[in-house]
Design a protein around this motif. Sequence first.
Motif, PDB file in Angstrom:
ATOM      1  N   GLY A 199     -14.471 -30.102 -10.286  1.00 11.54           N
ATOM      2  CA  GLY A 199     -14.874 -29.133 -11.300  1.00 11.54           C
ATOM      3  C   GLY A 199     -14.918 -27.705 -10.813  1.00 11.54           C
ATOM      4  O   GLY A 199     -15.796 -26.937 -11.219  1.00 11.54           O
ATOM      5  N   THR A 215     -18.785 -26.626 -12.147  1.00 12.42           N
ATOM      6  CA  THR A 215     -19.442 -27.198 -13.321  1.00 12.42           C
ATOM      7  C   THR A 215     -20.408 -28.317 -12.987  1.00 12.42           C
ATOM      8  O   THR A 215     -21.002 -28.902 -13.888  1.00 12.42           O
ATOM      9  CB  THR A 215     -18.378 -27.740 -14.300  1.00 12.42           C
ATOM     10  OG1 THR A 215     -17.611 -28.743 -13.632  1.00 12.42           O
ATOM     11  CG2 THR A 215     -17.461 -26.636 -14.790  1.00 12.42           C
ATOM     12  N   GLU A 216     -20.582 -28.616 -11.682  1.00 10.00           N
ATOM     13  CA  GLU A 216     -21.349 -29.807 -11.327  1.00 10.00           C
ATOM     14  C   GLU A 216     -22.634 -29.515 -10.576  1.00 10.00           C
ATOM     15  O   GLU A 216     -23.180 -30.383  -9.897  1.00 10.00           O
ATOM     16  CB  GLU A 216     -20.449 -30.764 -10.545  1.00 10.00           C
ATOM     17  CG  GLU A 216     -19.245 -31.212 -11.380  1.00 10.00           C
ATOM     18  CD  GLU A 216     -18.349 -32.196 -10.665  1.00 10.00           C
ATOM     19  OE1 GLU A 216     -18.661 -32.579  -9.527  1.00 10.00           O
ATOM     20  OE2 GLU A 216     -17.314 -32.565 -11.248  1.00 10.00           O
ATOM     21  N   HIS A 218     -23.547 -27.912  -7.880  1.00  7.36           N
ATOM     22  CA  HIS A 218     -23.647 -28.057  -6.433  1.00  7.36           C
ATOM     23  C   HIS A 218     -24.398 -26.874  -5.833  1.00  7.36           C
ATOM     24  O   HIS A 218     -24.216 -25.730  -6.241  1.00  7.36           O
ATOM     25  CB  HIS A 218     -22.255 -28.146  -5.809  1.00  7.36           C
ATOM     26  CG  HIS A 218     -21.488 -29.347  -6.272  1.00  7.36           C
ATOM     27  ND1 HIS A 218     -21.868 -30.635  -5.944  1.00  7.36           N
ATOM     28  CD2 HIS A 218     -20.377 -29.447  -7.028  1.00  7.36           C
ATOM     29  CE1 HIS A 218     -21.016 -31.470  -6.492  1.00  7.36           C
ATOM     30  NE2 HIS A 218     -20.107 -30.790  -7.158  1.00  7.36           N
ATOM     31  N   GLU A 247     -21.154 -31.336  -1.398  1.00 11.63           N
ATOM     32  CA  GLU A 247     -22.102 -32.136  -2.129  1.00 11.63           C
ATOM     33  C   GLU A 247     -23.257 -32.518  -1.224  1.00 11.63           C
ATOM     34  O   GLU A 247     -23.061 -32.894  -0.075  1.00 11.63           O
ATOM     35  CB  GLU A 247     -21.413 -33.401  -2.649  1.00 11.63           C
ATOM     36  CG  GLU A 247     -20.286 -33.105  -3.611  1.00 11.63           C
ATOM     37  CD  GLU A 247     -19.559 -34.369  -4.046  1.00 11.63           C
ATOM     38  OE1 GLU A 247     -19.063 -34.400  -5.186  1.00 11.63           O
ATOM     39  OE2 GLU A 247     -19.492 -35.313  -3.252  1.00 11.63           O
TER      40      GLU A 247
END
Lengths: 114, 113
Positions: free
Chosen positions: A3, A26-27, A29, A95
């Motif tokens: 993303g 978009t995630e 992180h 991540e």
Amino acid sequence: DAGITQSPRHKVTETGTPVTLRCHQTENHRYMYWYRQDPGHGLRLIHYSYGVKDTDKGEVSDGYSVSRSKTEDFLLTLESATSSQTSVYFCAISEEGKSGETQYFGPGTRLLVL
Amino acid sequence: GENVEQHPSTLSVQEGDSAVIKCTYSDSASNYFPWYKQELGKRPQLIIDIRSNVGEKKDQRIAVTLNKTAKHFSLHITETQPEDSAVYFCAASDGTGGFKTIFGAGTRLFVKA
């Protein structure tokens, strides 16, 4: 692709002008990074961020500044572009958790400074 | 700080042969070693990684070995195919400071059909 988007994807500018590159994820992180890639040098870290308003320098930070006012956006600014800053710029995220060290890259921005 | 050296810078092999890329690192605190593949005009993409508590890891035709004592790690690609042609980067991280990762300079692999 985790993303991650970068804008612009290509840019031509003149020496002495300011340039801002944007990285958007978009995630949610926490960690985001800016690298430059040049032949024979691999990927070199410019700046990184470990949260909103939390940033630190990498190995080639001179001439660059960054800002992160929102989790999803990490901006890289060349205050006064020079020809030596002609490069391909990659944004990355990592991540947290079990695979916290793994970095995933955006599509890159090709910058030419004339 | 960490320094990662990668060899060779260019590697040419015949299709079906094996390819080996070697990297050394300087910081004994490094504990995570990813490998990335970058095709022309594309982003680097993770192909395999290894942590310091493991000596070898395999995934189909690719494998990575780690020698912590000597501070070197290697990527092995068997039965190479033309689509393996790309630039490969090794990297090392100690998992601190925002998981900063130091990359090698890259190896350009050509697989001749």
